[in-house]
Design a protein around this motif. Structure first.
Motif, mmCIF file in Angstrom:
data_model
loop_
_atom_site.group_PDB
_atom_site.id
_atom_site.type_symbol
_atom_site.label_atom_id
_atom_site.label_comp_id
_atom_site.label_asym_id
_atom_site.label_seq_id
_atom_site.Cartn_x
_atom_site.Cartn_y
_atom_site.Cartn_z
ATOM 1 N N GLN A 1 0.520 -7.292 8.299
ATOM 2 C CA GLN A 1 -0.819 -7.369 8.877
ATOM 3 C C GLN A 1 -1.505 -6.007 8.978
ATOM 4 O O GLN A 1 -2.672 -5.937 9.366
ATOM 5 C CB GLN A 1 -0.740 -7.994 10.274
ATOM 6 N N SER A 2 -0.815 -4.941 8.633
ATOM 7 C CA SER A 2 -1.377 -3.599 8.767
ATOM 8 C C SER A 2 -2.403 -3.310 7.674
ATOM 9 O O SER A 2 -2.585 -4.090 6.734
ATOM 10 C CB SER A 2 -0.255 -2.557 8.697
ATOM 11 N N ASP A 3 -3.061 -2.156 7.806
ATOM 12 C CA ASP A 3 -4.049 -1.722 6.811
ATOM 13 C C ASP A 3 -3.429 -0.840 5.728
ATOM 14 O O ASP A 3 -4.154 -0.228 4.942
ATOM 15 C CB ASP A 3 -5.176 -0.947 7.505
ATOM 16 N N LEU A 4 -2.113 -0.784 5.680
ATOM 17 C CA LEU A 4 -1.452 0.029 4.665
ATOM 18 C C LEU A 4 -1.710 -0.530 3.271
ATOM 19 O O LEU A 4 -2.000 -1.718 3.101
ATOM 20 C CB LEU A 4 0.057 0.060 4.921
ATOM 21 N N SER A 5 -1.587 0.329 2.277
ATOM 22 C CA SER A 5 -1.712 -0.124 0.896
ATOM 23 C C SER A 5 -0.514 -0.997 0.539
ATOM 24 O O SER A 5 0.544 -0.908 1.180
ATOM 25 C CB SER A 5 -1.754 1.082 -0.042
ATOM 26 N N PRO A 6 -0.624 -1.856 -0.473
ATOM 27 C CA PRO A 6 0.518 -2.701 -0.851
ATOM 28 C C PRO A 6 1.776 -1.906 -1.174
ATOM 29 O O PRO A 6 2.880 -2.315 -0.798
ATOM 30 C CB PRO A 6 -0.002 -3.454 -2.078
ATOM 31 N N LEU B 1 3.898 -8.527 -2.065
ATOM 32 C CA LEU B 1 3.893 -8.394 -3.521
ATOM 33 C C LEU B 1 2.656 -9.059 -4.128
ATOM 34 O O LEU B 1 2.013 -8.504 -5.030
ATOM 35 C CB LEU B 1 5.167 -9.006 -4.103
ATOM 36 N N GLN B 2 2.309 -10.244 -3.624
ATOM 37 C CA GLN B 2 1.145 -10.948 -4.152
ATOM 38 C C GLN B 2 -0.142 -10.197 -3.842
ATOM 39 O O GLN B 2 -1.073 -10.166 -4.661
ATOM 40 C CB GLN B 2 1.078 -12.362 -3.566
ATOM 41 N N GLU B 3 -0.199 -9.575 -2.669
ATOM 42 C CA GLU B 3 -1.374 -8.767 -2.325
ATOM 43 C C GLU B 3 -1.548 -7.631 -3.328
ATOM 44 O O GLU B 3 -2.667 -7.334 -3.764
ATOM 45 C CB GLU B 3 -1.223 -8.194 -0.913
ATOM 46 N N LYS C 1 -4.815 -7.246 -5.806
ATOM 47 C CA LYS C 1 -5.667 -6.059 -5.730
ATOM 48 C C LYS C 1 -5.591 -5.203 -6.989
ATOM 49 O O LYS C 1 -6.265 -4.172 -7.075
ATOM 50 C CB LYS C 1 -5.290 -5.220 -4.506
ATOM 51 N N GLY C 2 -4.779 -5.615 -7.950
ATOM 52 C CA GLY C 2 -4.654 -4.849 -9.181
ATOM 53 C C GLY C 2 -3.779 -3.621 -9.056
ATOM 54 O O GLY C 2 -3.728 -2.794 -9.967
ATOM 55 N N VAL C 3 -3.090 -3.482 -7.926
ATOM 56 C CA VAL C 3 -2.190 -2.345 -7.739
ATOM 57 C C VAL C 3 -0.885 -2.581 -8.494
ATOM 58 O O VAL C 3 -0.320 -1.663 -9.085
ATOM 59 C CB VAL C 3 -1.914 -2.121 -6.237
ATOM 60 N N PHE C 4 -0.392 -3.820 -8.470
ATOM 61 C CA PHE C 4 0.787 -4.201 -9.238
ATOM 62 C C PHE C 4 0.326 -5.041 -10.424
ATOM 63 O O PHE C 4 -0.609 -5.841 -10.302
ATOM 64 C CB PHE C 4 1.754 -5.045 -8.407
ATOM 65 N N PHE D 1 11.441 -13.238 -8.600
ATOM 66 C CA PHE D 1 12.421 -12.339 -9.208
ATOM 67 C C PHE D 1 12.347 -10.948 -8.576
ATOM 68 O O PHE D 1 13.371 -10.311 -8.308
ATOM 69 C CB PHE D 1 12.187 -12.238 -10.717
ATOM 70 N N ALA D 2 11.117 -10.472 -8.358
ATOM 71 C CA ALA D 2 10.947 -9.150 -7.750
ATOM 72 C C ALA D 2 11.518 -9.135 -6.338
ATOM 73 O O ALA D 2 12.191 -8.180 -5.931
ATOM 74 C CB ALA D 2 9.470 -8.771 -7.729
ATOM 75 N N ARG D 3 11.250 -10.204 -5.580
ATOM 76 C CA ARG D 3 11.774 -10.271 -4.211
ATOM 77 C C ARG D 3 13.301 -10.244 -4.195
ATOM 78 O O ARG D 3 13.919 -9.534 -3.406
ATOM 79 C CB ARG D 3 11.280 -11.538 -3.527
#
Length: 227
Positions: A106-111, A165-167, A171-174, A181-183
């Motif tokens: 819930q924080s404002d941190l980047s993914p 991960l989905q966020e 957002k195009g970061v990942f 699989f990543a999890r």
């Protein structure tokens, strides 16, 4: 069950001779709930040590009561049966971890920062409670109701990581990838640390978590991440 050599110092630090019970009623101090929880935690600590050193099957309720320096009747009053003690150990770990994980989500941190903090939270829990972590390997002995509760809490932790991960993907970061699989890969990296991390080693848990996250992100960051 033998504890990993690198955790022996940590185990010795929390292992102490059983306290001698004295006749008479002790003077009441502090809030009753605080005293109750402190006594209950001491019993769980004793059980976790024995489950780690001897294994769940080889540890009896009498063994735990002796390790905690209390009578079996007192043990049952505070924690119940041996399966209930094992369930309480699982619950303590999950209930300590999940609020922190939800706060990260819930924080404002980047993914990418959320991912590093998620891994750090899990690794720090393992560092704080090495014997609890080892005792949780005996989860097959949980009663059906407790096992279901633990699955639900594990599922909640999985949902939080999936959301992070989905966020990042949204957002195009990942770049797009199979979130499940990543999890599984991330959880394997975090959970396996209990088998090799040394509390007196050259790297701290935050350093390891950040290092793991950087390794992951080199394969997860898109060519032109949007921040």
């Amino acid at each position: 069950m033998a504890i990993a050599p690198q955790w022996e110092a940590a185990l010795q630090a929390v292992q102490s001779p059983p306290a001698q019970r004295r006749p008479g009623r002790p003077r009441a101090t502090g809030h009753p709930t605080d005293r109750y929880e402190a006594k209950r935690k001491a019993i769980l600590d004793a059980a976790a040590r024995l489950f780690t050193l001897r294994g769940y099957e080889a540890t009896s309720v009498r063994d735990i009561s002796r390790e905690a320096g209390i009578s079996q009747a007192t043990l049952y009053h505070y924690t119940g049966s041996k399966p209930e003690i094992l369930a309480a150990i699982h619950n303590l770990m999950a209930d300590e971890l999940l609020p922190r994980m939800n706060g990260i989500l819930q924080s404002d941190l980047s993914p990418e920062r959320k991912l590093a903090e998620y891994m750090r939270a899990e690794m720090e829990l393992i560092e704080r409670h090495p014997t609890y972590t080892a005792a949780m390997r005996h989860k097959r002995w949980l009663l059906p109701g407790a096992a279901q509760e633990m699955r639900e809490k594990r599922d909640e932790a999985d949902r939080i990581l999936d959301a992070i991960l989905q966020e990042g993907i949204d957002k195009g970061v990942f770049h797009p990838f199979n979130v499940k699989f990543a999890r599984l890969a991330i959880m394997g990296m975090s959970n396996y640390i209990g088998t090799w991390f040394s509390p007196v080693g050259p790297s701290t848990i935050p350093e390891i978590a950040d290092g793991f996250a950087r390794i992951l992100l080199q394969g997860l960051l898109s060519a032109s991440p949007h921040r």
